[in-house]
Design an enzyme around this catalytic site. Structure first.
Site, PDB file in Angstrom:
ATOM      1  N   HIS A   1     -10.328   2.558  -6.378  1.00 23.94           N
ATOM      2  CA  HIS A   1      -9.299   2.277  -7.401  1.00 23.94           C
ATOM      3  C   HIS A   1      -9.249   3.484  -8.352  1.00 23.94           C
ATOM      4  O   HIS A   1      -9.024   4.604  -7.914  1.00 23.94           O
ATOM      5  CB  HIS A   1      -9.684   0.958  -8.082  1.00 23.94           C
ATOM      6  CG  HIS A   1      -8.645   0.351  -8.971  1.00 23.94           C
ATOM      7  ND1 HIS A   1      -7.342   0.756  -9.016  1.00 23.94           N
ATOM      8  CD2 HIS A   1      -8.740  -0.668  -9.886  1.00 23.94           C
ATOM      9  CE1 HIS A   1      -6.677   0.019  -9.906  1.00 23.94           C
ATOM     10  NE2 HIS A   1      -7.510  -0.847 -10.447  1.00 23.94           N
TER      11      HIS A   1
ATOM     12  N   HIS B   1      -2.538   3.705  -0.058  1.00 23.67           N
ATOM     13  CA  HIS B   1      -2.305   2.709  -1.107  1.00 23.67           C
ATOM     14  C   HIS B   1      -2.011   1.372  -0.464  1.00 23.67           C
ATOM     15  O   HIS B   1      -1.351   1.328   0.576  1.00 23.67           O
ATOM     16  CB  HIS B   1      -1.124   3.125  -1.994  1.00 23.67           C
ATOM     17  CG  HIS B   1      -1.111   2.419  -3.293  1.00 23.67           C
ATOM     18  ND1 HIS B   1      -0.558   1.173  -3.446  1.00 23.67           N
ATOM     19  CD2 HIS B   1      -1.629   2.758  -4.494  1.00 23.67           C
ATOM     20  CE1 HIS B   1      -0.725   0.788  -4.693  1.00 23.67           C
ATOM     21  NE2 HIS B   1      -1.372   1.713  -5.354  1.00 23.67           N
TER      22      HIS B   1
ATOM     23  N   ASP C   1      -3.440   9.417  -7.944  1.00 23.78           N
ATOM     24  CA  ASP C   1      -4.612  10.165  -8.362  1.00 23.78           C
ATOM     25  C   ASP C   1      -4.908  11.403  -7.550  1.00 23.78           C
ATOM     26  O   ASP C   1      -5.903  12.086  -7.795  1.00 23.78           O
ATOM     27  CB  ASP C   1      -5.838   9.239  -8.407  1.00 23.78           C
ATOM     28  CG  ASP C   1      -5.806   8.432  -9.692  1.00 23.78           C
ATOM     29  OD1 ASP C   1      -5.306   8.978 -10.691  1.00 23.78           O
ATOM     30  OD2 ASP C   1      -6.233   7.279  -9.688  1.00 23.78           O
TER      31      ASP C   1
HETATM   32  N1  ACO Z   1      -8.423   8.244   4.437  1.00 23.96           N
HETATM   33  C1  ACO Z   1      -8.540   7.936   5.762  1.00 23.96           C
HETATM   34  N2  ACO Z   1      -8.135   6.759   6.285  1.00 23.96           N
HETATM   35  C2  ACO Z   1      -7.586   5.851   5.456  1.00 23.96           C
HETATM   36  C3  ACO Z   1      -7.433   6.121   4.078  1.00 23.96           C
HETATM   37  C4  ACO Z   1      -7.869   7.358   3.577  1.00 23.96           C
HETATM   38  N3  ACO Z   1      -7.744   7.652   2.285  1.00 23.96           N
HETATM   39  N4  ACO Z   1      -6.866   5.046   3.487  1.00 23.96           N
HETATM   40  C5  ACO Z   1      -6.679   4.142   4.461  1.00 23.96           C
HETATM   41  N5  ACO Z   1      -7.106   4.635   5.650  1.00 23.96           N
HETATM   42  C6  ACO Z   1      -7.017   3.960   6.956  1.00 23.96           C
HETATM   43  C7  ACO Z   1      -8.004   2.811   7.079  1.00 23.96           C
HETATM   44  O1  ACO Z   1      -9.248   3.235   7.565  1.00 23.96           O
HETATM   45  C8  ACO Z   1      -7.274   1.891   8.011  1.00 23.96           C
HETATM   46  O2  ACO Z   1      -7.383   2.418   9.306  1.00 23.96           O
HETATM   47  P1  ACO Z   1      -7.415   1.411  10.598  1.00 23.96           P
HETATM   48  O3  ACO Z   1      -6.104   0.691  10.570  1.00 23.96           O
HETATM   49  O4  ACO Z   1      -7.582   2.320  11.770  1.00 23.96           O
HETATM   50  O5  ACO Z   1      -8.591   0.504  10.387  1.00 23.96           O
HETATM   51  C9  ACO Z   1      -5.806   2.059   7.604  1.00 23.96           C
HETATM   52  O6  ACO Z   1      -5.719   3.376   7.048  1.00 23.96           O
HETATM   53  C10 ACO Z   1      -5.320   1.030   6.588  1.00 23.96           C
HETATM   54  O7  ACO Z   1      -6.138   1.131   5.447  1.00 23.96           O
HETATM   55  P2  ACO Z   1      -6.756  -0.077   4.660  1.00 23.96           P
HETATM   56  O8  ACO Z   1      -8.181   0.248   4.325  1.00 23.96           O
HETATM   57  O9  ACO Z   1      -6.504  -1.355   5.385  1.00 23.96           O
HETATM   58  O10 ACO Z   1      -5.902  -0.043   3.355  1.00 23.96           O
HETATM   59  P3  ACO Z   1      -6.143  -0.865   2.031  1.00 23.96           P
HETATM   60  O11 ACO Z   1      -4.810  -1.276   1.557  1.00 23.96           O
HETATM   61  O12 ACO Z   1      -7.144  -1.942   2.252  1.00 23.96           O
HETATM   62  O13 ACO Z   1      -6.805   0.201   1.049  1.00 23.96           O
HETATM   63  C11 ACO Z   1      -6.982   2.055  -0.419  1.00 23.96           C
HETATM   64  C12 ACO Z   1      -6.058   1.002   0.193  1.00 23.96           C
HETATM   65  C13 ACO Z   1      -8.213   1.376  -1.012  1.00 23.96           C
HETATM   66  C14 ACO Z   1      -6.233   2.769  -1.540  1.00 23.96           C
HETATM   67  C15 ACO Z   1      -7.402   3.072   0.687  1.00 23.96           C
HETATM   68  O14 ACO Z   1      -6.241   3.702   1.191  1.00 23.96           O
HETATM   69  C16 ACO Z   1      -8.392   4.108   0.176  1.00 23.96           C
HETATM   70  O15 ACO Z   1      -9.600   3.842   0.155  1.00 23.96           O
HETATM   71  N6  ACO Z   1      -7.902   5.309  -0.266  1.00 23.96           N
HETATM   72  C17 ACO Z   1      -8.778   6.326  -0.811  1.00 23.96           C
HETATM   73  C18 ACO Z   1      -9.189   5.984  -2.228  1.00 23.96           C
HETATM   74  C19 ACO Z   1      -8.044   6.138  -3.221  1.00 23.96           C
HETATM   75  O16 ACO Z   1      -7.352   7.125  -3.263  1.00 23.96           O
HETATM   76  N7  ACO Z   1      -7.886   5.119  -4.073  1.00 23.96           N
HETATM   77  C20 ACO Z   1      -6.878   5.125  -5.147  1.00 23.96           C
HETATM   78  C21 ACO Z   1      -5.809   4.106  -4.894  1.00 23.96           C
HETATM   79  S1  ACO Z   1      -4.557   4.208  -6.109  1.00 23.96           S
HETATM   80  C22 ACO Z   1      -5.234   3.506  -7.454  1.00 23.96           C
HETATM   81  O17 ACO Z   1      -6.008   2.604  -7.433  1.00 23.96           O
HETATM   82  C23 ACO Z   1      -4.858   4.057  -8.691  1.00 23.96           C
END
Ligand code: ACO
Length: 430
Positions: free
Chosen positions: A267, A308, A365
């Site tokens: 987050h 996201h 971010d």
């Molecule tokens: N890098 C690589 N792979 C990713 C990333 C990433 N940043 N984000 C998602 N994926 C992949 C997942 O592994 C998943 O792959 P799969 O379908 O093969 O299993 C797929 O994309 C879908 O991702 P989920 O984890 O299901 O997405 P979710 O909606 O649960 O999570 C989140 C969203 C937490 C933002 C995630 O994308 C992440 O961890 N990003 C990096 C951290 C980040 O930047 N957070 C800030 C968010 S914005 C905010 O809060 C202000």
């Protein structure tokens, strides 16, 4: 017009239920699933709340496919270009943009509440000099409830309002105190004669006995970042504030809970993690290696600042910040190699099938840390900056929730998968 319903039929018994479909003013309709339990005796199962609307709200609307973000109906692009952070906070909290008179009164009130109790200043000496500022924020903000116990009756509208103002007003003062404590500098009292952002920069960077002219470019860009982070509907930290609040907890405790939830790298902690990641990547020749790590399911590494839960096209806040990065770095004459690296990383990731398929784009971010860095804000303070801004949204949601009639404690259920009932075995027989 009669209400649409969704008919659900139990495959074994043939029993059916009509689930009402609720329509909002914008966006996806929502099915009222109350009958799952009342008629069938089932709970719904939705880990991560991917398909669950937890409440009704009038504050913020997001269309993740179209990259739209509206606060009280106003597009984020317009607020970012023409508004101020306190104006946005007023809008989120009160529902309408303020008149000049209303905004002046609001700014005056926030300015007047920006001091913290002298006794609270002493709390900081209990923290080690290298404590993470978010650790201090969680503790110190939570402790505000010990100073205003005469005015935290959540059933009184006046108490609720003044609590929201105090939180908004004191967050920059507490945040700057966290920073000053970490570098062993004396705290700077807030200045009500300065704008919200100028006051914050003064509390962060002024040196005793010296005049500190706040750079207007720095104050302007900080204002922009605060607007972009002010609210984002039912994100993890806001939902945490709402959940804590549903128990009747006091507002300072609820916002402290929100700060704790924001801290996680999935987050708000992502802004700090992005800079650490870019520093670790080091130069563009290393990008393919890190992209491969991000794609490797056996590697916990993720591309920080990417992806996201809601945005599956682009994050409109990231678009604004990327543009601002160019302007700010040029105006501040700050040549940051990490910005070029971030641009290259974005370009390579966006052409990669893994990221295309999963609709992973830079989020708010990915670029915000580059700007904070250019303003001289240390990396550990990035999530604190987010918390200052998000206090506008947290308090708006908290106030909205408290106005709801028949509000109930938020108490989810579970699918129990543990051991069925069994008999206690005395210790010598185990
Ligand atoms: N890098 C690589 N792979 C990713 C990333 C990433 N940043 N984000 C998602 N994926 C992949 C997942 O592994 C998943 O792959 P799969 O379908 O093969 O299993 C797929 O994309 C879908 O991702 P989920 O984890 O299901 O997405 P979710 O909606 O649960 O999570 C989140 C969203 C937490 C933002 C995630 O994308 C992440 O961890 N990003 C990096 C951290 C980040 O930047 N957070 C800030 C968010 S914005 C905010 O809060 C202000």
């Amino acid at each position: 017009m009669s209400q649409d319903t969704l008919t659900v039929t139990h495959s074994r018994t043939g029993m059916t239920a009509e689930l009402p479909i609720l329509e909002g003013t914008l966006g996806q309709p929502t099915v009222d699933i109350n009958a799952f339990n009342s008629k069938f005796g089932y709970f719904s199962y939705d880990p991560g709340f991917v398909s669950t609307a937890s409440c009704k709200s009038e504050i913020t609307y997001i269309d993740g496919d179209a990259g739209i973000l509206l606060h009280r109906g106003y597009p984020i692009e317009q607020l970012a270009e023409r508004g101020t952070f306190l104006e946005t906070a007023y809008l989120l909290i009160n529902g309408e943009l303020p008149t000049k008179h209303e905004l002046d009164a609001f700014m005056h009130e926030v300015g007047g509440e920006s001091m913290i109790h002298e006794a609270l200043r002493h709390f900081f000496s209990g923290f080690h000099y290298d404590a993470h500022p978010m650790a201090m924020m969680v503790g110190v903000v939570g402790s505000l409830s010990a100073f205003y116990h005469n005015q935290i009756d959540i059933n009184r509208r006046d108490d609720r309002r003044i609590s929201a103002i105090r939180l908004l007003a004191k967050m920059p003062t507490i945040a700057a105190a966290c920073y000053r404590h970490s570098i062993g500098m004396p705290f700077v009292y807030p200045r009500a004669d300065r704008s919200y952002c100028e006051n914050f920069l003064n509390m962060m960077f002024s040196v005793p006995g010296q005049n500190y002219p706040v750079d207007p470019i720095a104050a302007k860009v900080l204002n922009l970042l605060f607007i972009l982070h002010a609210d984002h509907e039912q994100n993890a930290s806001t939902s945490t504030v709402r959940l804590a609040s549903s128990t009747g907890a006091n507002p300072y405790a609820c916002i402290a809970a929100g700060i704790a939830a924001l801290w996680g790298p999935a987050h708000g902690g992502a802004n700090e993690a992005v800079i650490k990641m870019l520093t670790e990547i080091g130069d563009s020749s290393q990008i393919p290696k890190f992209i491969a790590k991000a794609k490797d399911k056996n590697d916990p590494f993720k591309l920080m600042g990417f992806g996201h839960r809601v945005y599956k096209n682009f994050d409109p806040r990231a678009t604004i910040i990327r543009k601002a990065c160019y302007a700010v770095l040029e105006k501040l004459d700050f040549n940051d190699p990490l910005f070029n690296l971030a641009l290259e990383l974005e370009e390579i990731a966006l052409k990669d099938e893994y990221f295309i398929e999963r609709k992973l784009y830079p989020n708010v971010d990915f670029y915000s840390g580059i700007i904070y860095k250019a303003l001289g804000i240390p990396v550990e303070m990035f999530t604190v900056m987010f918390a200052i801004a998000r206090t506008a949204g947290w308090t708006a949601h908290w106030l909205e929730m408290k106005d709801e009639p028949n509000q109930r404690i938020a108490r989810p259920r579970q699918l129990y998968v543990g051991v069925p009932q069994r008999e206690y075995v005395s210790i010598e027989k185990r």
